[in-house]
Design an enzyme around this catalytic site. Structure first.
Site, short mmCIF file in Angstrom:
data_model
loop_
_atom_site.label_atom_id
_atom_site.label_comp_id
_atom_site.label_asym_id
_atom_site.label_seq_id
_atom_site.Cartn_x
_atom_site.Cartn_y
_atom_site.Cartn_z
CG HIS A 88 3.44 0.92 -5.44
ND1 HIS A 88 3.61 1.93 -4.53
CD2 HIS A 88 4.01 -0.17 -4.88
CE1 HIS A 88 4.23 1.48 -3.47
NE2 HIS A 88 4.50 0.20 -3.65
CB SER A 139 10.65 4.98 -1.37
OG SER A 139 10.42 4.42 -0.10
CB SER A 140 5.70 3.95 0.89
OG SER A 140 5.28 3.14 -0.18
NE ARG A 141 11.24 2.04 4.00
CZ ARG A 141 11.54 1.44 5.13
NH1 ARG A 141 12.14 2.11 6.07
NH2 ARG A 141 11.30 0.17 5.32
N GLY A 190 0.82 -1.21 0.00
CA GLY A 190 0.00 0.00 0.00
C GLY A 190 0.85 1.26 0.00
CB ALA A 191 1.96 3.87 1.37
CG LEU A 192 -0.72 1.65 -3.91
CD1 LEU A 192 -1.78 1.21 -4.91
CD2 LEU A 192 0.36 0.58 -3.77
CG ASP A 215 12.41 -2.90 -2.58
OD1 ASP A 215 13.02 -2.49 -1.60
OD2 ASP A 215 11.33 -2.41 -2.95
O1 PAF Z 1 8.17 -4.66 -1.94
C1 PAF Z 1 7.20 -4.68 -1.15
O2 PAF Z 1 6.37 -3.79 -1.10
C2 PAF Z 1 7.04 -5.87 -0.22
O3 PAF Z 1 8.27 -6.33 0.23
C3 PAF Z 1 6.23 -7.02 -0.82
C4 PAF Z 1 6.91 -7.64 -2.03
C5 PAF Z 1 4.85 -6.51 -1.24
C6 PAF Z 1 6.03 -8.13 0.21
O4 PAF Z 1 5.37 -7.66 1.34
#
Ligand code: PAF
Length: 281
Positions: free
Chosen positions: A37, A187-189, A31-33, A152
Site C-alpha cells: 500500500h 498482503s494484509s492476510r 486498511g491493515a496497510l 489483484d
Molecule cells: O484492493 C482492495 O483493497 C479493495 O478491493 C478495494 C479496491 C480498496 C475496494 O474495497
C-alpha cells in the site's frame, strides 16, 4: 493529519483545497496497510498535489462472513504509516452507514467474462461489491488518478471496465506487486500466517517463476498440470486454481497465440488463509 469520517467533511475540504489546475490522487484501501500500500501512496504522493487514502473494509465484497470478521482493523497504525509518506495526505475512513446508508447491498454490473473467471468464479458477488465501493469513491472524491496494486490484477481489469462502463473521468494506475524478501506477495492476510507458514508460502511465487520458465517451451496445459501436481505434494497447501489467461481480457488460454500477452494467476489456501498472486509470462 486530516482524518475524515463523513463524505461531506471530505468533499468540503477537497473543494476548498483542490483548484481545477491541480491534480488529486486517490488510493482506495481496506486498511491493515503494508509496504505494498505504501508504494501506491508514495507514487500517488509524487504524482499529485493532493492525495486521499480511503480506509474502508467493504462488507459487500466479502463472500465469506468469517473472512470479513477476521479482516484486521488497525486504523491508528495505518494513520502512522501514511504519515511516514506525508502528513499532508488526507485520510477518509467512513463507517458502513456513511457509505451504504442502511442498504448494505451491491450494484449488479455487467463486467462480462472478466467477472466470471478465477476470483469471479470462486468468490460469488465479489466484483459487484468491489465495483460498488470503487464507483462510490471515484464519484464522490472525483480524483484525476486512482491507484491499485497488480496483486489483484483481475480487480484492476474490473476497475478499468467499471470506469469505461460508467464513463468516469479518471486515470486508473496499476502498480507493480511488492514482495516480501522470500518472494511472497505482500498482503494484509499474510499477518494471519504463522512465521513458519509465512516462510513456506514463498513456494507460491517460486512455483509461478518456474511456471513462467516452463511456459517458454511447454504448452499451457502441460504447465497447468505441472503446477497442480506440485501443489498436490504440499500437505498444508490447497490449490484453488491456477490459470493462464490473456492479459487484458483474462480469457483463459486454450492454445498459445503468437503476439498475445499472457499472465498466470493462482489462488491457494495455506492452512486456512487464502492467498492470491500472479505473474506476467
Ligand atoms: O484492493 C482492495 O483493497 C479493495 O478491493 C478495494 C479496491 C480498496 C475496494 O474495497
Amino acid at each position: 493529519m486530516q482524518v475524515f469520517k463523513t463524505k461531506k467533511e471530505l468533499i468540503d475540504t477537497l473543494s476548498a483545497n483542490v483548484s481545477t489546475s491541480k491534480s488529486l490522487g486517490l488510493v482506495p484501501t481496506m486498511g491493515a496497510l503494508h509496504k505494498g500500500h505504501i508504494s501506491l501512496i508514495d507514487k500517488a504522493n509524487k504524482e499529485n498535489n493532493t492525495v486521499v487514502v480511503s480506509i474502508f473494509v467493504n462488507p459487500t465484497q466479502f463472500n465469506n462472513q468469517e473472512d470479513l470478521e477476521k479482516y484486521p482493523k488497525t486504523l491508528e497504525k495505518d494513520i502512522a504509516l501514511i504519515k511516514t509518506v506525508s502528513d499532508q495526505i488526507i485520510i477518509y475512513s467512513p463507517s458502513i452507514k456513511e457509505i451504504y446508508d442502511g442498504n448494505v447491498a451491491s450494484e449488479n454490473y455487467n463486467f462480462g467474462e472478466l467477472a466470471s473467471v478465477m476470483e469471479g468464479e470462486f468468490r460469488a458477488g465479489h466484483f459487484n461489491g468491489v465495483g460498488t465501493i470503487v464507483e462510490e469513491l471515484l464519484t464522490s472524491v472525483k480524483p484525476n488518478k486512482a491507484y491499485f496494486g497488480e496483486k489483484d490484477f483481475q480487480q484492476l481489469q474490473i476497475i478499468n471496465k467499471l470506469v469505461q462502463l460508467k464513463k468516469i473521468p479518471v486515470e486508473i494506475i496499476g502498480c507493480p506487486i511488492v514482495r516480501e524478501e522470500n518472494g511472497l506477495a505482500m498482503s494484509s492476510r499474510n499477518e494471519r500466517l504463522s512465521k513458519k507458514t509465512r516462510n513456506d508460502a514463498s513456494f507460491i511465487y517460486k512455483t509461478l517463476q518456474n511456471a513462467k520458465i516452463k511456459f517458454g517451451t511447454k504448452s499451457a496445459l502441460e504447465v497447468i498440470n505441472w503446477v497442480e501436481s506440485e501443489f498436490l505434494k504440499k500437505e498444508n497447501f490447497k490449490l484453488e486454481y491456477f490459470q493462464i489467461a490473456e492479459t487484458t481480457t483474462l480469457t483463459p488460454i486454450e492454445k498459445k497465440i503468437k503476439n498475445k500477452k499472457y499472465r498466470a494467476f493462482i489462488a491457494v489456501f495455506v492452512d486456512d488463509v487464502r492467498l492470491i498472486d500472479n505473474i506476467a509470462l
